[in-house]
Design an enzyme around this catalytic site. Structure first.
Site, PDB file in Angstrom:
ATOM      1  N   GLU A  15      -5.289  10.274 -10.684  1.00 32.63           N
ATOM      2  CA  GLU A  15      -5.134  11.422  -9.777  1.00 32.63           C
ATOM      3  C   GLU A  15      -4.170  12.431 -10.390  1.00 32.63           C
ATOM      4  O   GLU A  15      -3.195  12.036 -11.011  1.00 32.63           O
ATOM      5  CB  GLU A  15      -4.535  10.953  -8.435  1.00 32.63           C
ATOM      6  CG  GLU A  15      -5.321   9.850  -7.767  1.00 32.63           C
ATOM      7  CD  GLU A  15      -4.582   9.245  -6.566  1.00 32.63           C
ATOM      8  OE1 GLU A  15      -3.463   9.710  -6.215  1.00 32.63           O
ATOM      9  OE2 GLU A  15      -5.132   8.293  -5.987  1.00 32.63           O
ATOM     10  N   LYS A  74      -0.979  14.595 -10.593  1.00 31.64           N
ATOM     11  CA  LYS A  74       0.324  14.412  -9.937  1.00 31.64           C
ATOM     12  C   LYS A  74       0.789  15.778  -9.458  1.00 31.64           C
ATOM     13  O   LYS A  74       1.240  16.612 -10.243  1.00 31.64           O
ATOM     14  CB  LYS A  74       1.329  13.794 -10.899  1.00 31.64           C
ATOM     15  CG  LYS A  74       2.660  13.500 -10.227  1.00 31.64           C
ATOM     16  CD  LYS A  74       3.562  12.687 -11.131  1.00 31.64           C
ATOM     17  CE  LYS A  74       4.834  12.263 -10.416  1.00 31.64           C
ATOM     18  NZ  LYS A  74       5.664  13.378  -9.976  1.00 31.64           N
TER      19      LYS A  74
HETATM   20  S1  IVH Z   1       1.579   7.797  -5.168  1.00 28.31           S
HETATM   21  C1  IVH Z   1       3.756   4.029  -4.202  1.00 28.31           C
HETATM   22  N1  IVH Z   1       0.041   9.795  -5.925  1.00 28.31           N
HETATM   23  O1  IVH Z   1       5.098  11.723  -7.197  1.00 28.31           O
HETATM   24  C2  IVH Z   1       3.012   5.286  -4.462  1.00 28.31           C
HETATM   25  N2  IVH Z   1       2.383  10.179  -5.772  1.00 28.31           N
HETATM   26  O2  IVH Z   1       7.022  10.309  -8.857  1.00 28.31           O
HETATM   27  C3  IVH Z   1       3.870   6.476  -4.463  1.00 28.31           C
HETATM   28  N3  IVH Z   1       3.054  12.467  -6.281  1.00 28.31           N
HETATM   29  O3  IVH Z   1       7.121  10.624  -4.582  1.00 28.31           O
HETATM   30  C4  IVH Z   1       3.267   7.776  -4.647  1.00 28.31           C
HETATM   31  N4  IVH Z   1       1.039  13.260  -6.699  1.00 28.31           N
HETATM   32  O4  IVH Z   1       5.760  12.769  -4.187  1.00 28.31           O
HETATM   33  C5  IVH Z   1       1.312   9.383  -5.673  1.00 28.31           C
HETATM   34  N5  IVH Z   1      -1.437  11.470  -6.547  1.00 28.31           N
HETATM   35  C6  IVH Z   1      -0.191  11.063  -6.297  1.00 28.31           C
HETATM   36  C7  IVH Z   1       0.915  11.948  -6.386  1.00 28.31           C
HETATM   37  C8  IVH Z   1       2.192  11.449  -6.129  1.00 28.31           C
HETATM   38  C9  IVH Z   1       2.336  13.552  -6.623  1.00 28.31           C
HETATM   39  C10 IVH Z   1       4.528  12.449  -6.148  1.00 28.31           C
HETATM   40  C11 IVH Z   1       5.044  11.793  -4.891  1.00 28.31           C
HETATM   41  C12 IVH Z   1       5.960  10.707  -5.350  1.00 28.31           C
HETATM   42  C13 IVH Z   1       6.271  11.121  -6.752  1.00 28.31           C
HETATM   43  C14 IVH Z   1       6.624   9.922  -7.592  1.00 28.31           C
END
Ligand code: IVH
Length: 706
Positions: A132, A134
């Site tokens: 995905e 980020k």
């Molecule tokens: S998953 C346990 N998916 O990145 C799973 N996070 O560095 C936690 N973020 O705090 C998050 N895109 O704010 C996930 N596709 C995505 C994301 C994403 C941006 C951000 C999120 C998280 C941070 C971690």
């Protein structure tokens, strides 16, 4: 106003000559940039909103008088609204975690290899992953009950965020009620709130038109908009959302991450159309590169891609390491870089006495943020890179990391630039600064001030840490106020905070409400924030003490082990046994044990703790998820070979259920899980009358509690 207290920045006279003005401009630009980093990147504001606004007003006034100072990308042209505080706190039902960062192709390969090892997969079993984008926005947790949005909260420290429900309801594409079917009665949907690049540009155009300041980047604009106390302002801001994971869910609703994203879409939640599921590392790597190539043309900012193991049963087995899942990681794009000059090298003294060199830079915009200082780490690092004052250097900012100097352009070195000589005395108190080595430890790379608490820099830094967000979290008592109270002599030790009004009166100073920068309302607010801080949790309190090697994570582990602060204090009455007990806690080691023992052995620390205990009511450590587990608090030893899972996985599951895992059997052991080939440990357990179970019995024991 009491004598010796600094005047408010805004009222300060501005310099009349251009050279002084330029110097002041650099100073203000740097302080604003530092505050922005603390606020936006570290989520740990150092200044109050009023102080921050004052810095900005002063900079604007200076630029009005000396228009030549104004420069594109400078602080007066960028960044913007500091959000208001004053939102209610919300405890997440499941903590909001962060992600491990990967920086290279080999990091990504190793991430997957580790998953394979952990799960004990054979070569022909493929690990499907969802890739995905980020999103560079703000994470949000949306609680839906019976399909209705009942609460929205920011991430905060991961356990506790701010209630921004009213603001989130203004986001047009977010459903108030879930559509479709199959949603659990109760589910915390997690995702990212962001502003598209186009919406950001037009918002900034409108702001500029109206004579207001513009935002530095879409992330800051989204953050500033979401955290407006007045939801009607948020309504006018075009915020968007992508849902990508979940916290608490009262019932299972998917078997894979991919299935979960499809379910979200079916319920009317926006998901990222650029997410894909891949079946091999080759496909994953291609996808990473493809997204990186499209980075500039995407409608929104991203700072990397996220990989997630698709199968949820595997996710459950993989579990978590400290605050990040083993089943996901963020692959960051390379850091953004820029070139600038080193104007000077300053030494800051931290709360543990560490002398931290900081390069002061001519302000430069790196990836949308003005950078005017960079860490130089330590003496050896300065020597290795041979950074000299006046040098032209390449700086980089990688996500939320403090800016760093990557390299020096030696060809552009000004004649006469000399190698930097690191001081061997503390710049704050003049005590010797040494690179000590404690018995059994490697020589320290850092030089430390030997002045202890007699060093004002250490005392002030310790106090700042004590009241900071992850420690006692006293609202309205930030770095600036700590310095003010310290300089006025009313708060020189943590316990003084809880006697603030009395100490002010005893010092013959006017009541706080009459101090510059306070006023009746903020003085009353501060006093009540201090009152609210009188019941800290054990882990927070321990972190607040600022003992070396006992930061947030280790404090939690220790609190979890001892449950009550008084039990830790009792254990520390015998320093050696206490240090050994701490060193034996899973995840900790000799450094934490030794450091805590040394801390408790110091008479002035004992006095401080006694004084604090008479002011505070420290709450026992609370287990969130593990209270009902049959193995919570039990000490378990695994021996022999395990056939159903790997040793790492078994250990991780036991820990996730609140158990401690030890490597040898002793009287403290509660349970031994013995597989085939178990030898002396099994015999020892039987001798001590400790319960021994098979792997199958162990699985039966914990099934249903995960
Ligand atoms: S998953 C346990 N998916 O990145 C799973 N996070 O560095 C936690 N973020 O705090 C998050 N895109 O704010 C996930 N596709 C995505 C994301 C994403 C941006 C951000 C999120 C998280 C941070 C971690």
């Amino acid at each position: 106003m009491p004598a010796g207290l600094p005047a408010a920045e805004g009222e300060d006279a501005l310099p009349k000559d251009a050279a002084r003005a330029a110097q002041l401009w650099e100073d203000l630009a740097e302080r604003i940039a530092r505050a922005d980093i603390a606020y936006y990147q570290e989520d740990a504001p150092e200044l109050t909103d009023a102080e921050y606004d004052r810095l900005r007003r002063r900079l604007t006034a200076l630029e009005e008088r000396f228009p030549d100072l104004r420069r594109a990308g400078g602080p007066s042209q960028t960044v913007g609204a500091r959000p208001a505080s004053g939102f209610a706190k919300v405890t997440h039902l499941k903590p909001m975690l962060s992600l491990e960062n990967l920086f290279s192709q080999s990091d990504a390969e190793e991430f997957i290899a580790r998953i394979r090892r952990f799960l004990g997969l054979t070569d022909d079993e493929a690990v499907d992953l969802v890739v995905e984008p980020k999103i560079d926005g703000l994470s949000i947790s949306l609680l839906y009950e019976q399909g209705r949005l009942v609460r929205a909260a920011t991430r905060g420290d991961g356990d506790e965020g701010e209630d921004v429900t009213a603001n989130v309801r203004t986001i047009g594409e977010l459903p108030e009620t879930l559509g479709g079917s199959g949603w659990p009665d109760r589910i915390e949907i997690r995702g990212e709130i962001y502003m598209s690049k186009a919406d950001f540009a037009s918002l900034n155009a409108r702001e500029a038109e109206a004579g207001r300041k513009v935002f530095a980047n879409p992330r800051n604009a989204a953050a500033g908009s979401l955290r407006q106390l007045d939801a009607t302002i948020t309504r006018g801001r075009p915020l968007k959302l992508f849902a990508y994971t979940w916290g608490e869910a009262s019932a299972p609703f998917a078997a894979t991450q991919w299935g979960a994203l499809e379910a979200f879409r079916g319920w009317g939640l926006p998901t990222n159309p650029d997410s894909v599921r891949v079946h091999s590392f080759v496909d994953l790597w291609e996808r990473y590169q493809a997204i990186e190539r499209r980075r500039a043309s995407l409608a929104y900012d991203i700072d990397g891609v996220v990989y997630k193991v698709d199968r949820l049963d595997w996710q459950a087995r993989l579990g978590f390491v400290s605050r990040a899942p083993r089943w996901a990681a963020a692959h960051k794009f390379p850091a953004e870089r820029a070139t600038t000059r080193v104007l000077g090298i300053d030494i800051q003294v931290g709360r543990t006495g560490k002398l931290a060199p900081v390069a002061r830079l001519a302000p430069v915009t790196v990836g949308g943020v003005v950078v005017s200082n960079a860490t130089l780490h330590n003496e050896a690092e300065i020597a290795r890179k041979d950074v000299r004052i006046g040098d032209l250097v390449v700086v980089q900012r990688a996500g939320d990391v403090i800016p760093q100097i990557v390299e020096v352009d030696v060809s552009a070195r000004p004649p006469g630039a000399v190698p930097y000589v690191f001081p061997d005395v503390c710049p704050a108190c003049g005590s010797a600064a040494v690179r000590g080595a404690r018995e059994g430890e490697d020589a320290d790379v850092d030089r430390r001030c030997t002045g202890g608490l007699t060093c004002p820099a250490q005392a002030v830094e310790r106090l700042k840490h004590f009241v900071s967000r992850r420690a006692l979290d006293i609202e309205g008592l930030g770095a600036k106020q700590v310095e003010l109270f310290h300089d006025a002599g009313v708060v020189t030790a943590p316990q003084h905070i809880f006697r603030l009004a009395d100490r002010i009166a005893a010092a013959g100073l006017p009541p706080l409400a009459e101090w510059e920068g306070f006023g009746a309302v903020s003085a009353a607010n501060l006093i009540s924030a201090i009152e609210r801080a009188r019941r800290p949790g054990f882990a927070r309190f321990l972190n607040a003490l600022g003992v070396r090697h006992v930061g947030e994570t280790n404090a939690r582990l220790i609190a979890r082990h001892f449950v009550e602060f008084s039990r830790l204090a009792t254990a520390m009455e015998s320093p050696e046994a206490g240090a050994a007990e701490i060193a034996a806690i899973d995840g900790l080691g000799a450094a934490a044990g030794g450091s805590l023992a040394a801390f408790f052995a110091e008479p002035h620390n004992q006095e401080m703790i006694a004084a604090l205990l008479s002011e505070l009511d420290i709450q026992p450590f609370e287990r969130r998820e593990t209270a009902t587990s049959p193995v919570a608090d039990k000490t378990i030893v695994f021996t022999g070979s395990l056939e159903r899972t790997t040793r790492d996985e078994a250990k991780a599951r036991a820990q996730a259920l609140g158990a401690k895992v030890a490597s040898s059997v002793s009287r403290k052991t509660d349970l031994v899980v013995a597989g085939p080939g178990a030898g002396s440990k099994r015999t020892e357990a039987e001798k001590l009358g400790i319960r021994v179970v098979s792997e199958a019995e162990w699985e039966a024991m914990i099934s249903g509690s995960e």
